[in-house]
Write an enzyme that holds these catalytic residues in place. Structure first.
Site, PDB file in Angstrom:
ATOM      1  N   ILE A   1     -57.204 -37.734 -49.595  1.00 14.01           N
ATOM      2  CA  ILE A   1     -58.496 -37.848 -50.269  1.00 14.01           C
ATOM      3  C   ILE A   1     -58.190 -38.627 -51.552  1.00 14.01           C
ATOM      4  CG2 ILE A   1     -58.159 -35.538 -51.301  1.00 14.01           C
ATOM      5  CD1 ILE A   1     -61.120 -35.148 -51.475  1.00 14.01           C
ATOM      6  N   SER A   2     -58.967 -39.676 -51.823  1.00 15.26           N
ATOM      7  CA  SER A   2     -58.666 -40.546 -52.965  1.00 15.26           C
ATOM      8  C   SER A   2     -58.782 -39.801 -54.290  1.00 15.26           C
ATOM      9  CB  SER A   2     -59.632 -41.736 -52.991  1.00 15.26           C
ATOM     10  OG  SER A   2     -59.682 -42.379 -51.741  1.00 15.26           O
ATOM     11  N   GLN A   3     -58.092 -40.349 -55.279  1.00 15.22           N
ATOM     12  CA  GLN A   3     -58.164 -39.852 -56.658  1.00 15.22           C
ATOM     13  C   GLN A   3     -59.631 -39.907 -57.132  1.00 15.22           C
ATOM     14  OE1 GLN A   3     -56.252 -42.813 -58.922  1.00 15.22           O
ATOM     15  NE2 GLN A   3     -56.216 -41.669 -60.839  1.00 15.22           N
TER      16      GLN A   3
ATOM     17  N   ARG B   1     -65.628 -30.819 -54.810  1.00 12.71           N
ATOM     18  CA  ARG B   1     -64.447 -31.478 -54.243  1.00 12.71           C
ATOM     19  C   ARG B   1     -63.459 -30.479 -53.640  1.00 12.71           C
ATOM     20  NH1 ARG B   1     -61.385 -36.511 -54.859  1.00 12.71           N
ATOM     21  NH2 ARG B   1     -59.201 -36.058 -55.198  1.00 12.71           N
TER      22      ARG B   1
END
Ligand code: SAH
Length: 238
Positions: free
Chosen positions: A80-82, A54
């Site tokens: 960017i999503s959790q 990530r």
């Protein structure tokens, strides 16, 4: 002969190796504490999230925060999503190794990489051309050959490659786009945050069964809006 006191610059190999280990440790901690403890169970999802780096999908100054329990900015007003949200959507999509998956909202390319670990082929569409290009580069550098990135408005889906076994939408429309429902295979699942930008977005799971469409609304979420490309005829006169 003159010997310079220092050789040409070489990367500090020991330090790099140490840093790689460090990211791996953070990633495993993310999987255990943010995902497993909150009920993510699918082995393929946990394995993918433990594998995809990530930190390579966030702007370099934010790499050290990549495994924290929150979304991060990726430029162009996008995020960017959790990690939990990425895992939840990947699990809810019930992806099988042979699956063909459509993602709307490529962003950094991280969700696409997680899906690429689990499925056969990923098609992903991003409306901001710079983000699409950057994501394509990151995915290529990391060796993901089963992802195709396209720049454009994902509202219409990608009919040339339909039907899809799963469709994951990572930006929120006010209503589910009909073209996406139409491009869902029988037994396919569409995972989409639905609602306006105020407080009422819900993660929604739609399943196409042989008998029709089943829609389940789940927990409240907060995503950036699914924006629309202006149809050509509405563009201002120049
Ligand atoms: N899945 C991404 C996070 C996406 S954030 C990741 O893993 O990093 C939502 C993204 O959807 C943004 O990049 C935004 O530009 C994009 N987006 C918004 N509306 C869109 C549309 N109509 N078509 C395609 N992409 C869209």
């Amino acid at each position: 002969m003159f010997v310079p006191p220092f050789g040409p610059f070489e990367p500090p190999v020991g330090l790099l190796a140490q840093q790689t280990d460090d990211y791996q440790i953070r990633r495993q901690r993310m999987v255990d504490q943010q995902l497993r403890l909150r009920g993510i169970e699918a082995p393929a999802v946990l394995a993918a999230m433990a594998k995809v780096p990530r930190h390579r999908f966030v702007p370099p100054p934010l790499a050290r925060q990549a495994y924290e329990d929150r979304p991060l900015p990726i430029g162009y007003n996008q995020t960017i999503s959790q990690p939990f949200i990425v895992a939840y959507m990947s699990e809810a999509a019930r992806i099988t190794p042979g699956a063909k998956v459509l993602e709307i909202g490529t962003g950094s390319g991280y969700q696409a990489a997680v899906l690429a670990e689990m499925a056969a082929k990923i098609y992903t569409i991003e409306i901001v051309p710079e983000l699409a290009r950057q994501a394509e580069r990151t995915l290529r550098d990391l060796g993901y050959r089963n992802v195709r990135v396209r720049s454009g408005d994902g509202y219409q889906g990608w009919p040339q490659h339909a039907p899809f076994d799963a469709i994951v939408v990572t930006a929120a429309p006010e209503r589910i786009p009909q073209p996406l429902i139409d491009q869902l295979a029988v037994h396919g699942r569409l995972i989409v945050p639905v609602g306006t930008q105020s407080e009422d977005q819900r993660m929604t799971v739609l399943t196409r069964t042989p008998g029709g469409i089943i829609e389940q609304k789940t927990f409240p979420v907060r995503f950036v809006p699914l924006t629309r490309e202006k149809p050509k005829e509405y563009q201002p006169y120049r």
